[in-house]
Structures are given as structure tokens and as C-alpha cells.
Design an enzyme around this catalytic site. Structure first.
Site, PDB file in Angstrom:
ATOM      1  N   TRP B 102    -104.872 -10.596 -52.056  1.00 12.34           N
ATOM      2  CA  TRP B 102    -104.156 -10.683 -51.117  1.00 12.34           C
ATOM      3  C   TRP B 102    -105.203 -10.319 -49.682  1.00 12.34           C
ATOM      4  CZ3 TRP B 102    -100.498 -13.986 -51.900  1.00 12.34           C
ATOM      5  CH2 TRP B 102    -100.032 -13.988 -53.046  1.00 12.34           C
ATOM      6  N   ASP B 170    -100.594  -4.407 -45.142  1.00 11.96           N
ATOM      7  CA  ASP B 170     -99.896  -5.213 -45.876  1.00 11.96           C
ATOM      8  C   ASP B 170     -99.447  -4.409 -47.030  1.00 11.96           C
ATOM      9  OD1 ASP B 170     -98.795  -6.977 -47.706  1.00 11.96           O
ATOM     10  OD2 ASP B 170    -100.680  -8.069 -48.125  1.00 11.96           O
ATOM     11  N   LYS B 194     -90.439  -7.130 -53.431  1.00 12.66           N
ATOM     12  CA  LYS B 194     -90.516  -6.312 -54.538  1.00 12.66           C
ATOM     13  C   LYS B 194     -89.711  -5.111 -54.484  1.00 12.66           C
ATOM     14  CE  LYS B 194     -94.951  -8.617 -53.581  1.00 12.66           C
ATOM     15  NZ  LYS B 194     -95.123  -9.359 -54.790  1.00 12.66           N
TER      16      LYS B 194
HETATM   17  C1  LIG Z   1     -99.836  -7.571 -51.471  1.00 17.38           C
HETATM   18  C2  LIG Z   1     -99.199  -8.823 -51.225  1.00 17.38           C
HETATM   19  N1  LIG Z   1     -99.530  -9.421 -49.992  1.00 17.38           N
HETATM   20  C3  LIG Z   1     -98.903 -10.410 -49.701  1.00 17.38           C
HETATM   21  C4  LIG Z   1     -98.093 -11.434 -50.584  1.00 17.38           C
HETATM   22  C5  LIG Z   1     -97.896 -12.800 -50.253  1.00 17.38           C
HETATM   23  O1  LIG Z   1     -96.427 -12.629 -49.902  1.00 17.38           O
HETATM   24  P1  LIG Z   1     -95.387 -13.740 -49.667  1.00 17.38           P
HETATM   25  O2  LIG Z   1     -95.356 -14.506 -50.976  1.00 17.38           O
HETATM   26  O3  LIG Z   1     -94.167 -13.373 -49.460  1.00 17.38           O
HETATM   27  O4  LIG Z   1     -96.040 -14.653 -48.634  1.00 17.38           O
HETATM   28  C6  LIG Z   1     -98.063 -10.701 -52.012  1.00 17.38           C
HETATM   29  C7  LIG Z   1     -96.990 -11.474 -52.967  1.00 17.38           C
HETATM   30  O5  LIG Z   1     -97.125 -11.173 -53.875  1.00 17.38           O
HETATM   31  C8  LIG Z   1     -98.443  -9.499 -52.300  1.00 17.38           C
HETATM   32  O6  LIG Z   1     -98.297  -8.861 -53.468  1.00 17.38           O
HETATM   33 MG   LIG Z   2    -104.060  -8.091 -54.876  1.00 14.54          MG
END
Ligand SMILES: Cc1ncc(COP(=O)(O)O)c(C=O)c1O
Ligand SMILES: [Mg+2]
Ligand SMILES: Cc1ncc(COP(=O)(O)O)c(C=O)c1O
Ligand SMILES: [Mg+2]
Ligand SMILES: [Mg+2]
Ligand SMILES: [Mg+2]
Lengths: 359, 359
Positions: B102, B170, B194
Site C-alpha cells: 500500500w 494511511d 476493516k
Molecule cells: C493499508 C491499506 N491502504 C489502502 C487500501 C486500499 O483501500 P481501498 O480499497 O478502499 O481503496 C487498503 C485496502 O485493503 C489497505 O489495507
Molecule cells: Mg501492505
């Protein structure tokens, strides 16, 4: 429970049968022991929901094979930006037919990305009609943008133009309310929260060949090709909203599809417009007759005082959402697919009685 | 109905009590005669839901007054672009601590908008730990971006850095799972799917003073100030997702708030990590011990065959979502707030039995 008669402009009424089904399986979807919203978006169970929504949309709208269907987030408002971001180039112009506040917002976002031009507008008449369009000058434009139904002003395109350049339509407030020829359009988009389901999911229908024009250097999340490649599963989709969409589409199919709903919508609108036309000016329709919307019926009363009383008395009679938008004033009855003929008859009866009491 | 024990990484388990409440009032919210999702986003009834979600978030997280709270669409993935689009300028650099997939996606989107720099990374060790950070060189950066919990790799920041430049986190996969000092951050963001609710709504917590740095020429829908001014009602919000968020927050409050859930989360993680540590290498934890996540417990087994059997047998025992992400392999148990201590004990017992049978 007495169910409220809901004339909201969006989010709007949903079919009671759909709500009942969703309620019934809310905690235990398909004997999974989980709610739909607890399913992984990568699971087989959710995949079936996703594909069901897609295939029902294809079937109901008669979408040709050379189109992609996307379920995105951000509302129609994000499409106002994503479209020029991806498809407007420095040497081309985006052409707009201006038919209301939503056309204006779409145009304003487009200006950030390149040249725009107004092909026709009814602004000076407070958007009370769909203007005639002369497309002689738009030969080499990037695309022509129209708003098929103008939620706020209560006008609706009766026939779509034969555009020499790609035709892009914001159909947020009349998608699936009538038969259309999808092949006339390169892009159709709309938020779900009027005819399709709850808010939170935006449907985009895009001609595959058009995707080849996509600009470079667009953020991945804002590129259409990203979502096409991933079948709208690039990131976590709004799974529950898509599930509700699938149920609404199923309901529409069970109730005769678009052809049948188009007839019901004609009848429904007729009931209300007749009431207006036969009121000897007590109710004044905002839209010019040849541009009337079958989704949003806009009308004004003598003055603000009377309008307020009307809205309040309707509310007392369990009919809500009838206050008009401030740019038109007066009242608006939004009568999307889930609003029944009986609902419209109830409102018409109320309007007649209200007129008798207040003339 | 037998409820499935849900270890999904997101969308994930929701508290049963929350689902039951939502089910009960699904068709008739607060005696309105309508579903929450049929309410206008401009109505008093919906406004109360919106404000309840906001004020519970403020209360539970201890968000200081000089922060704005936004409910947006597009997922955390859209934040990866919106942040640099609005806050990266040509003369400044966005710094990143790389702790997983991510972080990589956030970095990739940022590169489109300006200069970036990697302050620290554990990539060469397959992101199995949170690297040490030396912030001497980041004095005049635009911001420092971190991923507080790495959903895929199962690592988590144990302590946050004292950043000389604005700190952006994030927190998609650990928001509200433990006490944090919000005032250390200029921006906290995360998808709801989550710990907070269903997918389809993204929470952004942003220091008011930072908004002044916003770039010009950003599309209106993608500007934070647009949503701040409109209190997240600039366009139609995902009303039902925000309603579910409000119920989850209410549940968290009734169950002792963040302090209590943090303790439960410690205990839950302990149960699973003990099981791994006492397995004599039958289960191998992916994360280095000092970087272990209390939200996503990642571990591998001897080989793919055995892993497959493990996941299948767990499924037979009504425990789902245990397959690991392909970049780590093996298994992952996501144990967000709605997963109980008993759920973790059930999994641990299963793991011990499986080990005995397959050693
Ligand atoms: C730490 C983290 N950041 C970002 C995301 C992406 O989120 P979204 O699917 O809502 O765009 C996720 C999705 O699992 C995540 O776990
Ligand atoms: Mg990760
Ligand atoms: C015709 C039309 N276009 C666009 C929008 C904006 O949609 P959203 O709020 O989903 O961004 C609306 C909302 O009412 C609409 O009626
Ligand atoms: Mg929307
Ligand atoms: Mg309009
Ligand atoms: Mg999301």
C-alpha cells in the site's frame, strides 16, 4: 408500519420488495453465515453479485458487446472531472448542451482540463426547455456532453441528437426509466441513487473503442482503463451498494423490464401533468410542455406562503420530498421507477383537494 | 443460522449487534416509514446520522478541535492521488516510509504530481518489519507519508515518528484499534471496510491549518476544501455506509471505547502469536516480532499443499478468510475490532489440532 410516500429527488424511494429481500438476508446472505457487506470483494459469493448486477444491466438496457460497464465511487460529480481528465486533449474542444445546474457543474470541471464550447443553452429561460441543437460546428470536437434529464428543472431530452462526435450523457436521473439506443452514445454515466439503488455507486457505460483515446499521466485510480482491466475490482468497490443495485435490477426485470417501466412512467407523469394543466393556473409547470421530464415534475404555486403550506400538508398526509430546488422554487415531485402509479394518484388527489381548499 | 467466523482482510467482519440493529430498522428508520437509504442527504433525519458519525469519531479518537473530519468516496486508493494533487508543490518533496504494497501504491500515484523520496524501506526483506527512520534529511519536505498497519505483510508501527514535516498516515487497517495521539498527524485517512463499517466510505481527518496549503487548479470534487466547506455533503454521500459507520462507532463506545478495544486487540493477537511461537516452527510468523501487527497475523506453513489443506479445513470448521496474500504466501488472520477473543481462541485451538495431525 405505515410506509411514507417518497418523492425525494435522490437518494430516493426504493421498491419495497427489494428492501424486504435485503432485510431478510441482511445477516445471512445465501446461507454464508455473513452479511453481504462482510464478504471479501475477492470472494466467489461477492463475485456472483457483481456479475449479476452487470449482466442484468446489459440485458435490461440492451448494451451492445462493444461496451464496458463500470461500477465506480465518487458520484456523477467525479465523472464531471474524470471525463475531461482522460479524454480532453489540447487540440480538441469539449462541447456542451446546457440544460441545467448539472450541465453547469460538468462544464465548470471540464474547463480545468481544456477548451470547452457551449453548443446550445436554455439558461436565459431558467432552463425551462431542452434547446434545439445545431451540430454543424462540432465536427472535430473531443465529445458532446448532454444531461439527459434535468433533475432540478424537470426537463428531459425527448430524442437524442445524432452527434458527429462522441456523445457523452449524464443519465443520473433517468437511466433505465425508458428505452434508449445505447449505441448512440460513447459514454453513459449516472449515480445510482435515483433509479438504480442507494447512493455510493456510479454506473459508467463506455464504448470499448473510445478507451483508446485515454490520456497518459492520469492517476491510476482515476483512469477508466484501470477499472476496465480490473472489472471494477481495482480497489475495494462499494459492495453493498452494488448488491442493492443487483436487487433493483432484478426487480425491474421481474416487473417487465424497461419497456413496461417506461409505460408506467408515462402514465405516472401524465397523472401529475394533467393535474397541473387542469388547475387553471393554480399550479404552473416550470418545464415547457415539449421538454417535460417523466422523472421530475416541477411546478410553482401562487407564492412562497402557499408553497410552504402545500409541502407541510403533504407531509402531514405522509408524502415527503415535495419541496422544489431553490433555483426553480415551488415544488418538485420526483417519480423515479420505484414510485408507483398509485403514489402519483395519491399526490394528484391531494393536489386537487388542496386547490379546492386554497383557490 | 450458524454465524461464520470471519477473518477477512476487508471488507471484514462487522459486530453482530450492529448488523441486527441495522436489519431491524432497515425498512423503517426511526419511524420515518422509509429506509435510511431512501432519506434525502439534505433531510433532518439523515443530517442526524451524519453528525452522529462525526461526533462519535471525534469522541472515540479524541480528535482535537483544529481538525476537520470528512466522509469521502473512492477508497483509500483515491487518497493516494488526492493528497499529492492538493498538497505537493514543485519546490517540495513528498517523503515516504515504505512498509508494504500500500505504501508502494501511494508512492506510485504521488510520483505523477512531483518529487518523492524514500526515507526508509524494508522492501528487500519482503516488508517483514517497520524500518528505523532517520528524519534528519526531511526538514523541508511537503509531508512524510506512512502506512500505520500493513494489511498484507502483517506489520504495524508500534510508535509513530516525531516528524519535523507534516505527517500523513494511511490508517486503513488499524484506525480505531488502539489509542493514538491525533495531534501528531496532519492527515489520517482510511477506508471504512476493516474497523469502521462496510466499504464505500473513506474517513479523512485533516488539520485545519494544513488546508491552507491546498494547490489551485484542482477539480472541485477532488479538493479537500470543497468537502470541508460542505461538511461532506457537496455531492451525494454514501449515506447508508455512513449510517453503518455511525452504528459501528456507537457499538465501540458501548463496549468501552478505544482503550478497551485496544486491550482486547492485544489479547486476541497474543493468542495467535503464542500459537505460532509455540509451534516449533510448524507455523512461521512473517513479521519480525518487534513489528507484529495486532490486526493482521501473517504466517506460513511448510508448503503450499499443507497451506491449502489448512485453509480448506478451517473453512469446513466455519472459519473463512485465512488465505494469505500472494506476496507473502501462507496464511493471514485479520482480527479487526469486530473479531472477538473467542473467535481467536477458536482459531488457535484449530491451529494446535491441525499441527498435531500434520506434524
Ligand atoms: C493499508 C491499506 N491502504 C489502502 C487500501 C486500499 O483501500 P481501498 O480499497 O478502499 O481503496 C487498503 C485496502 O485493503 C489497505 O489495507
Ligand atoms: Mg501492505
Ligand atoms: C443529473 C444529475 N447529475 C449529477 C448529479 C450529481 O450526482 P452525485 O451527487 O452522485 O455526484 C445529480 C444529483 O442529483 C444529478 O441529478
Ligand atoms: Mg453517488
Ligand atoms: Mg439540473
Ligand atoms: Mg472504500
Amino acid at each position: 408500519m405505515e410506509r411514507t410516500t417518497n418523492f425525494n429527488a435522490g437518494p430516493a424511494a426504493l421498491p419495497l420488495e427489494v428492501l424486504q429481500k435485503a432485510q431478510k438476508e441482511f445477516i445471512d446472505f445465501n446461507e454464508s453465515g455473513m452479511s453481504v457487506m462482510e464478504l471479501s470483494h475477492r470472494s466467489k459469493e461477492y463475485e456472483a453479485v457483481h456479475q449479476k448486477a452487470k449482466s442484468l444491466l446489459i440485458e435490461l438496457m440492451g448494451i451492445p458487446e462493444d461496451y464496458d460497464i463500470l461500477f465506480l465511487q465518487g458520484g456523477a460529480s467525479l465523472q464531471f472531472s474524470m471525463l475531461p481528465m482522460n479524454f480532453l486533449t489540447p487540440e480538441k474542444t469539449a462541447h456542451f448542451v446546457m440544460t441545467g445546474a448539472w450541465s453547469e457543474k460538468a462544464l465548470a470541471e471540464t474547463k480545468l482540463f481544456g477548451n470547452t464550447s457551449i453548443t446550445a443553452t436554455s439558461e436565459t429561460d431558467n432552463y425551462s426547455y431542452i434547446p434545439e441543437v445545431d451540430l454543424t460546428d462540432v465536427k472535430d470536437g473531443a465529445y458532446l456532453h448532454i444531461t439527459s434529464n434535468n433533475t432540478i428543472f424537470g426537463t428531459q431530452w425527448q430524442e437524442f441528437p445524432n452527434s458527429p462526435i462522441p456523445l457523452v450523457a449524464d443519465m443520473s436521473s433517468d437511466i433505465l426509466s425508458r428505452k434508449i439506443d445505447v449505441s448512440k452514445f460513447d459514454v453513459i454515466y449516472g449515480g445510482a441513487q435515483k433509479n438504480l439503488g442507494p447512493s455510493g455507486v456510479t454506473v459508467v457505460i463506455m464504448k470499448k473503442s473510445w478507451l483508446q483515446n485515454e490520456n497518459a499521466n492520469v492517476p491510476k485510480i482515476l483512469k477508466y482503463s484501470t477499472h476496465v482491466k480490473a472489472d471494477s475490482l481495482y480497489n475495494t468497490p462499494p459492495t453493498f451498494a452494488i448488491y442493492m443495485l443487483s436487487l433493483v435490477l432484478e426487480w425491474l426485470k421481474e416487473n417487465g423490464g424497461v419497456e413496461a417501466v417506461e409505460q408506467r412512467n408515462e402514465q405516472k407523469a401524465q397523472v401529475l401533468y394533467s393535474c397541473i394543466d387542469e388547475s387553471n393556473g393554480f399550479y404552473k409547470g416550470h418545464a415547457r410542455k415539449d421538454s417535460r421530464s417523466r422523472m421530475n415534475v416541477t411546478f410553482t404555486l401562487r407564492d412562497d406562503e402557499l408553497t410552504k403550506t402545500f409541502v407541510q400538508k403533504a407531509k402531514d398526509a405522509k408524502m415527503i420530498g415535495l419541496g422544489g430546488h431553490r433555483s426553480v422554487g415551488g415544488c418538485r415531485a420526483s417519480i423515479y421507477n420505484a414510485v408507483s402509479l398509485e403514489d402519483c394518484e395519491k399526490l394528484a388527489a391531494f393536489m386537487k383537494k388542496f386547490q379546492q381548499e386554497n383557490e
